[in-house]
Design an enzyme around this catalytic site. Structure first.
Site, PDB file in Angstrom:
ATOM      1  N   GLU A 271       0.828  -1.206   0.000  1.00  0.00           N
ATOM      2  CA  GLU A 271       0.000   0.000   0.000  1.00  0.00           C
ATOM      3  C   GLU A 271       0.867   1.263   0.000  1.00  0.00           C
ATOM      4  OE1 GLU A 271      -3.457   0.042  -0.299  1.00  0.00           O
ATOM      5  OE2 GLU A 271      -2.921  -2.032  -0.772  1.00  0.00           O
ATOM      6  N   TRP A 274       2.035   1.743  -3.526  1.00  0.00           N
ATOM      7  CA  TRP A 274       0.957   2.327  -4.338  1.00  0.00           C
ATOM      8  C   TRP A 274       0.928   3.844  -4.139  1.00  0.00           C
ATOM      9  CZ3 TRP A 274      -2.082   1.347  -8.293  1.00  0.00           C
ATOM     10  CH2 TRP A 274      -2.428   0.034  -8.627  1.00  0.00           C
ATOM     11  N   TRP A 303     -21.156  10.389 -19.622  1.00  0.00           N
ATOM     12  CA  TRP A 303     -21.563  10.410 -18.219  1.00  0.00           C
ATOM     13  C   TRP A 303     -22.964  11.003 -18.087  1.00  0.00           C
ATOM     14  CZ3 TRP A 303     -18.405   7.518 -15.596  1.00  0.00           C
ATOM     15  CH2 TRP A 303     -17.026   7.509 -15.866  1.00  0.00           C
ATOM     16  N   ASN A 338     -10.955   1.748   3.288  1.00  0.00           N
ATOM     17  CA  ASN A 338     -10.418   1.723   1.937  1.00  0.00           C
ATOM     18  C   ASN A 338     -11.194   0.815   0.989  1.00  0.00           C
ATOM     19  OD1 ASN A 338      -8.273   2.532   0.019  1.00  0.00           O
ATOM     20  ND2 ASN A 338      -7.808   0.354   0.030  1.00  0.00           N
ATOM     21  N   TRP A 356     -16.613  10.523 -12.568  1.00  0.00           N
ATOM     22  CA  TRP A 356     -15.752  10.296 -11.411  1.00  0.00           C
ATOM     23  C   TRP A 356     -15.284  11.596 -10.774  1.00  0.00           C
ATOM     24  CZ3 TRP A 356     -10.908  12.419 -11.576  1.00  0.00           C
ATOM     25  CH2 TRP A 356     -10.358  12.695 -12.832  1.00  0.00           C
ATOM     26  N   TRP A 379      -9.899   7.161  -7.551  1.00  0.00           N
ATOM     27  CA  TRP A 379     -11.115   7.403  -8.327  1.00  0.00           C
ATOM     28  C   TRP A 379     -10.940   6.999  -9.786  1.00  0.00           C
ATOM     29  CZ3 TRP A 379     -16.097   8.109  -7.549  1.00  0.00           C
ATOM     30  CH2 TRP A 379     -16.518   8.379  -6.251  1.00  0.00           C
TER      31      TRP A 379
END
Length: 464
Positions: A271, A274, A303, A338, A356, A379
């Site tokens: 993590e 990341w 969208w 998370n 988003w 996102w």
């Protein structure tokens, strides 16, 4: 030479290499700008602003113990910061400024302008990479390019740090108390009061996670009813703890963690890598700071602009219990588990087919741990528009996610109390049960999963 340290999102003394270098060079003045207009423009959550102001107050008190005076100046935006810093340097005969880099595009542009302006005034500015372990640009492909897939980046990152042992420099000053009083602009509204800001409490929080949860992190982190995550993201977001400190703490427990991807604690390290990946991307591709898709082939996704459904999502009233519980957790606490961030982001972008960017902004406006690189990365991952993102045809089923990660509905019942009496059999999809219980006020589902999934697949296919 008279040296100044400038605090930004690095609100720590312990392990703050830039601050330690500055005081070792004689700095006895530090600076923090209260820039509420700029924070608002960047959608900083009120709870995070409160958290930061409380921490700065604590910092000022602690630094005063060592003879370092923290100057707090109101500077509404970045332009005001530049003018105020130049004026401060002239008034106090500052010849060198030390600070930690910020990687967002507006912040980088501010620093480039300031570097030139300070040079004209014969003031140097030295910037450190205190928010990462690997400075952006230092982990690249053999062709010298930025990685566009996480796993190869991780392998290169690990290879780069093979044998590395993180250590933090010691604080060089002994106590020389001087007086300091927090200015009125640091007044707190108390909204973040449940999160301690003093280092003594933080030592306990870090220690408990490392000693009690680290080796179980991989197996427990996805279950929101279990306190299996570190709870450190708000502290990382403001630099109250550093990622290097957390690596050092991990290596104290598992010295060879960088070489042991099979170790249970490696899930935690993964993590942190990341987090590095998203920061490197932010620097390499400034368009990520400007609301652009990373993957331009999805620029033409149609969208939907449905204000009512978006508001229902914001308020935790979608008719999907796990989605609603997660959104209410965010609204009530300023934080969200998370796994649930992925679930609700997938629901907004795929089930409701809402852009988003609206979800990203809403998160930033409410998250205690709001951070552009990680928030944007998460996102765009969920929306399938990002770097190494979830493929558009892989769409979370919020009901099966609920069954898998909140099997007894404990998390749902905590944040959606109107469903507290719903039997386990129906808690994940209570529509049939609620048809027999008109006394329970809970909304009908906004969409049906299968139909919403087919609509999303068609929209993404049509955009390619």
């Amino acid at each position: 030479m008279t040296t100044l340290f400038w605090f930004r999102r690095d609100l720590r003394i312990y392990g703050n290499e830039a601050l330690i270098a500055a005081v070792a060079q004689g700095a006895r003045d530090a600076l923090f700008f209260v820039s509420k207009k700029q924070w608002q423009q960047h959608d900083a959550a009120a709870i995070q602003v409160d958290f930061a102001l409380r921490r700065v107050t604590w910092l000022g008190e602690q630094l005063a113990r060592f003879g370092v005076h923290l100057h707090v100046i109101e500077a509404p935006d970045f332009n005001d910061q530049q003018q105020a810093l130049l004026a401060f340097c002239q008034q106090h005969n500052i010849s060198a400024v030390f600070a930690n880099r910020e990687y967002e595009v507006n912040e980088r542009e501010r620093d480039e302008t300031l570097t030139a302006q300070l040079a004209l005034a014969q003031v140097t500015i030295q910037l450190f990479d205190g928010d990462v372990i690997a400075p952006p640009g230092s982990i690249r492909t053999k062709q010298g390019e930025m990685f566009r897939v996480f796993t190869p980046f991780k392998k290169a990152w690990l290879a780069h740090f093979s044998g590395y042992q993180a250590h933090l420099p010691k604080w060089p000053l002994s106590e020389q108390p001087r007086s300091w009083a927090p200015p009125a602009c640091l007044a707190s509204d108390g909204s973040s009061a449940k999160w301690p800001v003093d280092d003594s409490a933080l030592v306990q929080i870090v220690g408990r996670f490392m000693d009690e949860k680290l080796v179980h992190y991989g197996e427990q982190r996805d279950f929101p009813a279990i306190k299996g995550t570190s709870g450190l993201s708000p502290y990382l977001a403001l630099g109250i703890v550093s990622v290097k400190q957390l690596l050092a703490e991990t290596q104290l427990r598992v010295p060879d963690i960088l070489e042991r991807p099979s170790h249970p604690a490696f899930s935690w390290l993964n993590e942190l890598i990341w987090r590095e990946f998203y920061r490197h991307l932010l620097v390499e591709f400034p368009k990520l700071c400007k609301h652009h898709n990373f993957n331009s082939q999805y620029n033409h996704v149609a969208w939907r602009d449905d204000a009512a459904q978006f508001q229902a999502w914001c308020n935790g009233k979608t008719g999907y219990p796990l989605v609603d519980a997660a959104m209410r957790q965010l609204l009530q606490t300023g934080w969200m588990h998370n796994r649930l961030r992925m679930v609700v982001a997938s629901f907004l972008t795929k089930h409701l087919l809402i852009d988003w960017r609206k979800g990203e902004q809403f998160f930033m406006q409410h998250l205690l741990d709001g951070d552009l690189a990680s928030n944007n990365g998460g996102w765009q991952w969920a929306a399938s528009t990002g770097c190494d993102a979830q493929p558009y045809f892989r769409i979370f089923n919020p009901v099966t996610q609920s069954e898998k990660f909140d099997p007894k509905g404990e998390f749902i019942r905590k944040y959606v109390p109107e469903l507290a009496a719903v039997p386990d059999k129906y808690i994940h999809w209570p529509e049939a049960y609620l048809a027999l219980r008109p006394d329970i006020d809970y909304p009908q589902p906004l969409v049906e999963h299968k139909a919403a999934r087919e609509r999303a697949l068609a929209a993404f296919k049509g955009a390619i």
